[in-house]
Motif scaffolding. Structure first.
Motif, short mmCIF file in Angstrom:
data_model
loop_
_atom_site.label_atom_id
_atom_site.label_comp_id
_atom_site.label_asym_id
_atom_site.label_seq_id
_atom_site.Cartn_x
_atom_site.Cartn_y
_atom_site.Cartn_z
N GLY A 16 10.96 1.50 3.30
CA GLY A 16 9.72 1.23 2.57
C GLY A 16 8.55 1.02 3.51
N ALA A 17 8.49 1.86 4.56
CA ALA A 17 7.45 1.68 5.60
C ALA A 17 6.14 2.38 5.24
CB ALA A 17 7.98 2.20 6.94
N THR A 18 6.05 2.90 4.02
CA THR A 18 4.85 3.67 3.67
C THR A 18 3.79 2.83 2.97
OG1 THR A 18 5.95 4.31 1.61
CG2 THR A 18 6.11 5.84 3.48
N SER A 19 4.10 1.58 2.66
CA SER A 19 3.16 0.78 1.87
C SER A 19 3.39 -0.70 2.13
CB SER A 19 3.40 1.11 0.38
OG SER A 19 2.69 0.23 -0.45
N GLY A 20 2.39 -1.49 1.82
CA GLY A 20 2.53 -2.95 1.75
C GLY A 20 3.15 -3.61 2.97
N VAL A 21 4.10 -4.50 2.70
CA VAL A 21 4.70 -5.33 3.76
C VAL A 21 5.44 -4.46 4.78
CG1 VAL A 21 6.30 -7.22 4.22
CG2 VAL A 21 4.97 -7.23 2.10
N GLY A 22 6.21 -3.49 4.29
CA GLY A 22 7.01 -2.65 5.20
C GLY A 22 6.14 -1.86 6.15
N HIS A 23 5.01 -1.37 5.64
CA HIS A 23 4.09 -0.62 6.50
C HIS A 23 3.53 -1.54 7.59
CE1 HIS A 23 1.45 2.61 7.62
NE2 HIS A 23 0.40 1.80 7.53
N ALA A 24 3.16 -2.75 7.19
CA ALA A 24 2.62 -3.71 8.17
C ALA A 24 3.68 -4.12 9.19
CB ALA A 24 2.07 -4.94 7.44
N VAL A 25 4.92 -4.26 8.74
CA VAL A 25 6.02 -4.61 9.68
C VAL A 25 6.20 -3.47 10.68
CG1 VAL A 25 8.53 -4.93 9.86
CG2 VAL A 25 7.26 -6.13 8.07
#
Ligand SMILES: NC(=O)c1ccc[n+]([C@@H]2O[C@H](COP(=O)([O-])OP(=O)(O)OC[C@H]3O[C@@H](n4cnc5c(N)ncnc54)[C@H](OP(=O)(O)O)[C@@H]3O)[C@@H](O)[C@H]2O)c1
Length: 295
Positions: A16-25
């Motif tokens: 889930g690295a494309t949006s929200g928390v996962g992207h920020a992580v």
């Protein structure tokens, strides 16, 4: 977070690295020198996320792995892609999640909140465990939610098909499963050098509510100005994935980068053990995993 050594560049997968928390992580890990595999629903959204991170961190080492995690065959495909990209894995951030306030079943016949928020992580962890164990010390970080504490009773038999479906409570129940998973993982994998901890990111301004309906949708919209930024919310999962002082900590539940108190139900070892067994059975009965993969 301290800069990571370039000789021993750690490799982490963030789902889930494309949006929200996962992207920020993913952005934070890349900015501090990690090689990051960006888990995306599609290659297109994954490459868009990679470009966005590179615009802030030129030279960031990023690769895209794509799958719809509500579909367990695609979870298997994701694990295969990871193995093609890397022979070591130092961290797995199980972040992908979604809130569905209408009951829907996946192609495997699982209720969607159950499949995406919980079962995909259970399966992905098992499929990548040999890689994580070979790379030990390695860490698993699971995005949970303080919402899990709203659930005081769990009907394990109702979970997979969602016969317990009750609007937003269904999501909260599935987040409770992530805390039970972390506790049971820590008991079973103790001594392997692979740790697992749960992160509560807080109440965050993301796209998580886009499939919600009714008063809950309105609540999310009205409270948006008071929700935390994804960058702030990323601090706890990044801390769990990287901080040297918690290298051997496992089975914990963290908020604001500090140990926090999960609900009593989430720490019931008998329920956690039953859930583990049930999850394995659901996968093996549908030929979505072999019993060897789940030991
Ligand atoms: N926001 C909050 O207040 C809050 C609070 C507590 C816990 N959390 C947890 O934090 C995590 C991240 O959520 P977020 O708030 O950052 O939401 P978000 O902005 O909607 O991000 C969710 C990510 O997961 C991916 N995803 C969802 N379903 C997927 C699927 N079936 N297959 C592959 N990828 C999928 C999304 O991809 P697409 O964009 O392609 O759908 C997206 O990259 C979740 O586990 C959530 O439960 C959030």
């Amino acid at each position: 977070m301290t800069n990571m050594s370039h000789e021993q560049k750690p490799v982490l997968l963030v789902t889930g690295a494309t949006s929200g928390v996962g992207h920020a992580v993913a952005a934070d890990l890349a900015a501090h020198g990690a090689r990051v595999l960006l888990g995306a629903r599609s290659t297109g959204s994954g490459h868009a996320a990679a470009s966005a991170i590179r615009s802030r961190t030129p030279g960031a080492e990023l690769e895209v792995v794509a799958a719809d995690l509500s579909d367990m065959k695609q979870v298997r495909s994701l694990a295969g892609q990871v193995r093609q990209h890397t022979t070591r894995l130092d961290g797995l951030v199980l972040n992908a999640g979604e809130v569905r306030t209408r009951r829907q079943l996946t192609p495997d016949g699982f209720e969607t909140n159950f499949a995406t928020n919980y079962l995909s992580g259970f399966l992905l962890t098992h499929l990548l465990l040999p890689l994580l164990t070979d790379s030990a010390p390695a860490r698993i970080v699971v995005l949970s939610s303080s919402n899990h504490a709203h659930i005081k009773h769990l009907d394990l038999d109702a979970l997979s098909a969602g016969t317990d479906f009750r609007h937003i409570r269904t999501y909260s129940t599935r987040k409770l499963l992530t805390v039970l998973f972390v506790a049971e993982f820590a008991r079973r994998l103790h001594g392997t050098g692979v740790t697992a901890n749960a992160a509560d990111p807080g109440f965050v301004r993301t796209n998580l509510g886009r499939h919600t309906t009714g008063p809950f949708w309105l609540f999310l919209k009205l409270t948006r100005p008071f929700q935390a930024s994804p960058a702030k919310a990323a601090r706890t999962p990044v801390y769990l994935a990287t901080a040297p002082e918690i290298a051997t900590t496992t089975g914990g539940y963290f908020a604001n980068s500090r140990p926090a108190k999960p609900s009593p139900l989430s720490q019931d070892p008998a329920i956690a053990r039953k859930l583990w067994g049930l999850s394995g059975d659901l996968l093996t009965q549908r030929d979505l995993a072999s019993s060897e993969e789940l030991t």
